[in-house]
Scaffold this motif. Sequence first.
Motif, mmCIF file in Angstrom:
data_model
loop_
_atom_site.group_PDB
_atom_site.id
_atom_site.type_symbol
_atom_site.label_atom_id
_atom_site.label_comp_id
_atom_site.label_asym_id
_atom_site.label_seq_id
_atom_site.Cartn_x
_atom_site.Cartn_y
_atom_site.Cartn_z
ATOM 1 N N LEU A 1 -39.016 39.350 19.148
ATOM 2 C CA LEU A 1 -37.867 40.217 19.447
ATOM 3 C C LEU A 1 -36.525 39.520 19.319
ATOM 4 O O LEU A 1 -35.474 40.149 19.485
ATOM 5 C CB LEU A 1 -38.014 40.771 20.868
ATOM 6 N N VAL B 1 -38.060 55.917 24.736
ATOM 7 C CA VAL B 1 -38.717 54.732 24.227
ATOM 8 C C VAL B 1 -37.642 53.684 23.955
ATOM 9 O O VAL B 1 -36.470 54.025 23.784
ATOM 10 C CB VAL B 1 -39.510 55.095 22.942
ATOM 11 N N VAL B 2 -38.032 52.422 23.961
ATOM 12 C CA VAL B 2 -37.133 51.345 23.546
ATOM 13 C C VAL B 2 -37.520 50.984 22.117
ATOM 14 O O VAL B 2 -38.652 50.552 21.866
ATOM 15 C CB VAL B 2 -37.253 50.129 24.480
ATOM 16 N N ALA B 3 -36.593 51.185 21.179
ATOM 17 C CA ALA B 3 -36.902 51.006 19.760
ATOM 18 C C ALA B 3 -35.943 50.013 19.129
ATOM 19 O O ALA B 3 -34.771 49.938 19.499
ATOM 20 C CB ALA B 3 -36.818 52.351 19.031
ATOM 21 N N VAL B 4 -36.443 49.259 18.157
ATOM 22 C CA VAL B 4 -35.606 48.324 17.405
ATOM 23 C C VAL B 4 -34.833 49.100 16.342
ATOM 24 O O VAL B 4 -35.409 49.919 15.616
ATOM 25 C CB VAL B 4 -36.475 47.227 16.751
ATOM 26 N N LYS C 1 -37.993 36.546 26.219
ATOM 27 C CA LYS C 1 -38.790 37.470 25.411
ATOM 28 C C LYS C 1 -39.624 36.725 24.377
ATOM 29 O O LYS C 1 -39.366 35.564 24.079
ATOM 30 C CB LYS C 1 -37.869 38.463 24.711
ATOM 31 N N ILE D 1 -29.302 56.795 23.519
ATOM 32 C CA ILE D 1 -28.530 56.993 24.762
ATOM 33 C C ILE D 1 -28.112 55.680 25.411
ATOM 34 O O ILE D 1 -27.416 55.680 26.411
ATOM 35 C CB ILE D 1 -29.339 57.803 25.790
ATOM 36 N N GLY D 2 -28.520 54.545 24.859
ATOM 37 C CA GLY D 2 -28.137 53.280 25.470
ATOM 38 C C GLY D 2 -28.872 52.128 24.828
ATOM 39 O O GLY D 2 -29.390 52.257 23.715
ATOM 40 N N SER D 3 -28.863 50.996 25.553
ATOM 41 C CA SER D 3 -29.527 49.819 25.000
ATOM 42 C C SER D 3 -30.132 48.992 26.134
ATOM 43 O O SER D 3 -29.875 49.237 27.308
ATOM 44 C CB SER D 3 -28.522 48.977 24.213
ATOM 45 N N VAL D 4 -30.925 48.007 25.745
ATOM 46 C CA VAL D 4 -31.604 47.147 26.710
ATOM 47 C C VAL D 4 -31.289 45.703 26.358
ATOM 48 O O VAL D 4 -31.300 45.330 25.177
ATOM 49 C CB VAL D 4 -33.135 47.387 26.673
ATOM 50 N N VAL D 5 -30.979 44.890 27.369
ATOM 51 C CA VAL D 5 -30.764 43.463 27.155
ATOM 52 C C VAL D 5 -31.938 42.690 27.762
ATOM 53 O O VAL D 5 -32.326 42.935 28.900
ATOM 54 C CB VAL D 5 -29.433 42.988 27.792
ATOM 55 N N ALA D 6 -32.487 41.754 26.965
ATOM 56 C CA ALA D 6 -33.615 40.943 27.425
ATOM 57 C C ALA D 6 -33.457 39.534 26.865
ATOM 58 O O ALA D 6 -33.492 39.357 25.646
ATOM 59 C CB ALA D 6 -34.925 41.556 26.968
ATOM 60 N N THR D 7 -33.278 38.569 27.736
ATOM 61 C CA THR D 7 -33.097 37.184 27.284
ATOM 62 C C THR D 7 -34.440 36.477 27.142
ATOM 63 O O THR D 7 -34.697 35.787 26.155
ATOM 64 C CB THR D 7 -32.240 36.402 28.304
ATOM 65 N N LEU E 1 -32.234 46.322 20.683
ATOM 66 C CA LEU E 1 -33.168 47.183 21.414
ATOM 67 C C LEU E 1 -32.428 48.408 21.938
ATOM 68 O O LEU E 1 -31.623 48.310 22.863
ATOM 69 C CB LEU E 1 -33.788 46.406 22.573
ATOM 70 N N LEU F 1 -32.233 52.386 23.525
ATOM 71 C CA LEU F 1 -32.924 53.416 24.301
ATOM 72 C C LEU F 1 -32.811 54.726 23.539
ATOM 73 O O LEU F 1 -31.705 55.187 23.241
ATOM 74 C CB LEU F 1 -32.258 53.577 25.660
#
Lengths: 88, 88, 88, 88, 88
Positions: free
Chosen positions: D19, D41-44, D15, D7-13, D24, D26
Amino acid sequence: MVLGKVIGSVVATQKDESLVGKKLMLVKAIDLEGNLLEPFVVAVDVVGVGIGEKVLVVNGSSARMTDETRERSIDSVIVAKVDSINIS
Amino acid sequence: MVLGKVIGSVVATQKDESLVGKKLMLVKAIDLEGNLLEPFVVAVDVVGVGIGEKVLVVNGSSARMTDETRERSIDSVIVAKVDSINIS
Amino acid sequence: MVLGKVIGSVVATQKDESLVGKKLMLVKAIDLEGNLLEPFVVAVDVVGVGIGEKVLVVNGSSARMTDETRERSIDSVIVAKVDSINIS
Amino acid sequence: MVLGKVIGSVVATQKDESLVGKKLMLVKAIDLEGNLLEPFVVAVDVVGVGIGEKVLVVNGSSARMTDETRERSIDSVIVAKVDSINIS
Amino acid sequence: MVLGKVIGSVVATQKDESLVGKKLMLVKAIDLEGNLLEPFVVAVDVVGVGIGEKVLVVNGSSARMTDETRERSIDSVIVAKVDSINIS
């Protein structure tokens, strides 16, 4: 470890070789007064327990750390018969 | 191990090489009377079971301890067909 | 890690050798105000805690990473006594 | 494996190096009819899936058994795009 | 990985050597809108996050795959600060 009570057993002829010769017991979770709760698990018995006895169940990879379960496809094992629960 | 019933299967063409050639079965949890419960899982079948059969499912790292699943990205495996559940 | 409070102990004579000589404590989960919640676990104490103390519990394979629990069939261990919980 | 929908994604600088370079996503759990459930869950993503696609997610240590995730601090990975769910 | 928000910290003097020198943060699960949910966990911070920040938490054995947590009795680690959550 999870507190449970042995309520029965499971018979399985067609199975992975990991489970050959293992005793598969049905264990229901109990509360601190010994009342049966809803969740239950099928666990390998490595200590020799009987129906109605209170036991400790180890789940996950630690379930493979007994001599009888090492490197087997087993994720739940009865590791102790509980003599008493002492609430302070 | 968790008690379940095989209710279907999943087809996936685009997948990690871990899953190539593996049979992906839908398994619903059941209670001690065999009634279907809500939770379900997609598990690799390593014993050859059919739709409607009662099975035991191993989850987590122990799911990688069968010959067919070793070192693969698989966290759920059907390890046995259940012949009978005996409540005492 | 899970926050809990030590509420008692368990005695088990008949057990896997993994558990010989280990202190088995009853730990109930608590909320951030220290109120007891329903879930509880039986955990091995490796730091020397007392009844009523707040503790941190490690579950799963990480529970085997202390000197006292290494390669044992133990899936829950008390790794710390909590001095304070600071909510910002 | 768990059935889900991307359903989406996550951005993380900022880390852990585990990772770096990983996508990443959703993923929300779905039921057998494809309806979204609450847990997510946040999955690779290691297979290249898109938003709205049904996927299989592997959790726990088995999430580290793909070439892209080996020995990394990753506990959830998308291992397949689901073509069809067949209920019998 | 689980999405959470850092809400505080835990101080523990008496602890297993696995935890010496580790920052123990309180992380509450959040939903996709960033609202706090009930579950919380105590996680080791390996990326340097602050109170109120959204983070990704890795649980289980994968929590031991960072340089700071390797082979330690730690089952929960903050592996990333979340910059943005993108729902499509």
